[in-house]
Design a protein around this motif. Structure first.
Motif, mmCIF file in Angstrom:
data_model
loop_
_atom_site.group_PDB
_atom_site.id
_atom_site.type_symbol
_atom_site.label_atom_id
_atom_site.label_comp_id
_atom_site.label_asym_id
_atom_site.label_seq_id
_atom_site.Cartn_x
_atom_site.Cartn_y
_atom_site.Cartn_z
ATOM 1 N N THR A 1 -0.081 4.033 1.149
ATOM 2 C CA THR A 1 -0.782 4.690 2.492
ATOM 3 C C THR A 1 -0.519 3.981 3.595
ATOM 4 O O THR A 1 -0.706 2.798 3.871
ATOM 5 N N LEU A 2 -0.006 4.749 4.780
ATOM 6 C CA LEU A 2 0.008 4.196 6.040
ATOM 7 C C LEU A 2 -1.347 4.144 6.708
ATOM 8 O O LEU A 2 -2.141 5.379 6.498
ATOM 9 N N SER A 3 -1.427 3.378 7.522
ATOM 10 C CA SER A 3 -2.684 3.267 8.444
ATOM 11 C C SER A 3 -2.302 3.963 9.686
ATOM 12 O O SER A 3 -3.171 4.775 10.308
ATOM 13 N N PRO B 1 0.792 6.895 11.391
ATOM 14 C CA PRO B 1 1.780 7.527 11.014
ATOM 15 C C PRO B 1 3.130 7.097 11.601
ATOM 16 O O PRO B 1 3.118 6.414 12.753
ATOM 17 N N SER C 1 0.930 -1.323 0.020
ATOM 18 C CA SER C 1 -0.008 -0.149 -0.060
ATOM 19 C C SER C 1 1.023 1.351 0.087
ATOM 20 O O SER C 1 2.027 1.273 0.671
ATOM 21 N N ALA D 1 2.594 11.051 8.049
ATOM 22 C CA ALA D 1 1.213 10.836 8.044
ATOM 23 C C ALA D 1 0.833 9.624 7.317
ATOM 24 O O ALA D 1 -0.134 8.664 7.682
ATOM 25 N N LYS D 2 0.953 9.757 5.976
ATOM 26 C CA LYS D 2 0.203 8.938 4.979
ATOM 27 C C LYS D 2 1.229 8.324 3.997
ATOM 28 O O LYS D 2 1.164 7.304 3.458
ATOM 29 N N ASN D 3 2.130 8.964 3.409
ATOM 30 C CA ASN D 3 3.233 8.525 2.496
ATOM 31 C C ASN D 3 4.230 7.541 2.918
ATOM 32 O O ASN D 3 5.280 7.675 3.303
#
Length: 358
Positions: free
Chosen positions: A266-268, A270, A264, A281-283
């Motif tokens: 995107t991080l679940s 951070p 993925s 946070a997300k990357n």
């Protein structure tokens, strides 16, 4: 159902919860104790099968035996095997993964309930695996090959005859910034880890390290006599021949990058990155890039801990707490010392939490 004293108050709505992940310097008996209980006492086939599956992924390093008392190696064998970073890195990653999995299955607490994940060095890779951004299989493969690449550097013609090491420097908190500056600018020491206001770790070739530490002793004597420093720096040589987070590993970054496969983008949860102490946070790719860059750069663990506090200090309520959850006595000790004077912070050792109730 086991009741844990922190579970009632780790909701992200009530507190700021950070789960920590240990690095390869965290191989202590405690890190295997939860798995030993599940494998040897409970005889839970789920964990036995998971360990055997992991062993199949990295067949060249016999790590499975560490997860049962009946096959746990002697100190002599441990000394031989744990001197190889290609052995230690997948071993610690698997132990961390198992500990958080056992805790989830035992108590119902999921890592995705945390506000942040924070790894120490290798632990940053574990943080990606545990939240399933990278599969366990790929994580083990990355850890193993990262170790092989580091060993290859040390076995190169220009390095093979050198002896390498790491030294922890311990001192009073009040002298932290001054000592760090002297180590960097005056002594030209390579800073590997900045673990807190009372400890930094340096790495390098042993002969060169001793020369630079002798220079530090001379500066220390002058500054303590002048009462500029109040610290007498204590030095502890670590039980490793791998100069972690050293510029000699610069050239392995591109090859290391080739082993990463993201499930993925995107991080679940951070992740706070060791490379710069910043929160991502997300990357997920940014975390990977920072992890790779950190292979030859200092672990900014102090900045990471500071970021958690400063990012929330204006919004956290008076009744709320910062909670730090560990599955390693080493990261537990580091966070405990760092926040020893901060009443807003509570530090937990999940392994001790479970073992005390068994």
């Amino acid at each position: 159902m086991l009741q844990r004293r922190f579970l009632h108050t780790t909701s992200s709505r009530l507190n700021i919860t950070t789960a920590l992940f240990p690095g390869q310097g965290n191989v202590t008996p405690e890190i295997f104790s939860l798995t030993h209980h599940q494998v040897d006492d409970v005889r839970n086939r789920h964990y036995t099968d998971l360990i055997n599956h992991a062993q199949h992924i990295v067949p060249n390093v016999p790590i499975a035996k560490y997860f049962s008392r009946s096959s746990f190696p002697s100190k002599e064998i441990q000394s031989q095997e744990l001197s190889n970073t290609s052995f230690v890195q997948p071993l610690v990653l698997l132990a961390t993964y198992l500990n958080y999995t056992i805790y989830k299955n035992t108590t119902g607490w999921d890592i995705r309930n945390a506000n942040y994940l924070l790894g120490h060095s290798l632990g940053e890779l574990s943080a990606l695996v545990v939240q399933d951004v990278i599969s366990l299989e790929d994580g083990l493969n990355i850890a193993y090959n990262r170790g092989l690449l580091m060993e290859k550097v040390l076995q190169s013609p220009e390095n093979r005859d050198k002896k390498w090491g790491m030294v922890a420097l311990m001192f009073r908190e009040r002298d932290f910034l001054s000592i760090l500056k002297v180590c960097k600018e005056d002594c030209k020491l390579n800073i590997a880890n900045i673990n807190g206001y009372e400890q930094i770790v340096v790495s390098g070739e042993k002969g060169e390290l001793m020369e630079k530490l002798n220079k530090l002793d001379i500066i220390q004597k002058r500054l303590t006599n002048a009462k500029v420093w109040r610290s007498k720096i204590r030095k502890k040589w670590l039980q490793t021949e791998i100069p972690a987070h050293n510029p000699i590993f610069n050239d392995i970054k591109d090859e290391l990058r080739g082993y990463f496969k993201l499930k993925s983008d995107t991080l679940s949860v951070p992740i706070i990155c060791n490379y710069n102490g910043l929160i991502v946070a997300k990357n997920a790719q940014r975390v990977v890039d920072n992890f790779i860059n950190g292979t030859s750069s200092p672990v900014e663990f102090t900045k990471c801990l500071e970021s958690i506090i400063t990012s929330n200090e204006n919004t956290i309520k008076e009744t709320e707490k910062f909670k730090f959850i560990n599955v390693s006595d080493v990261t537990y000790g580091l966070t405990k010392r760092f926040f020893k004077n901060n009443d807003k912070c509570q530090i937990f050792d999940l392994i001790e939490e479970i073992n005390s109730k068994e």
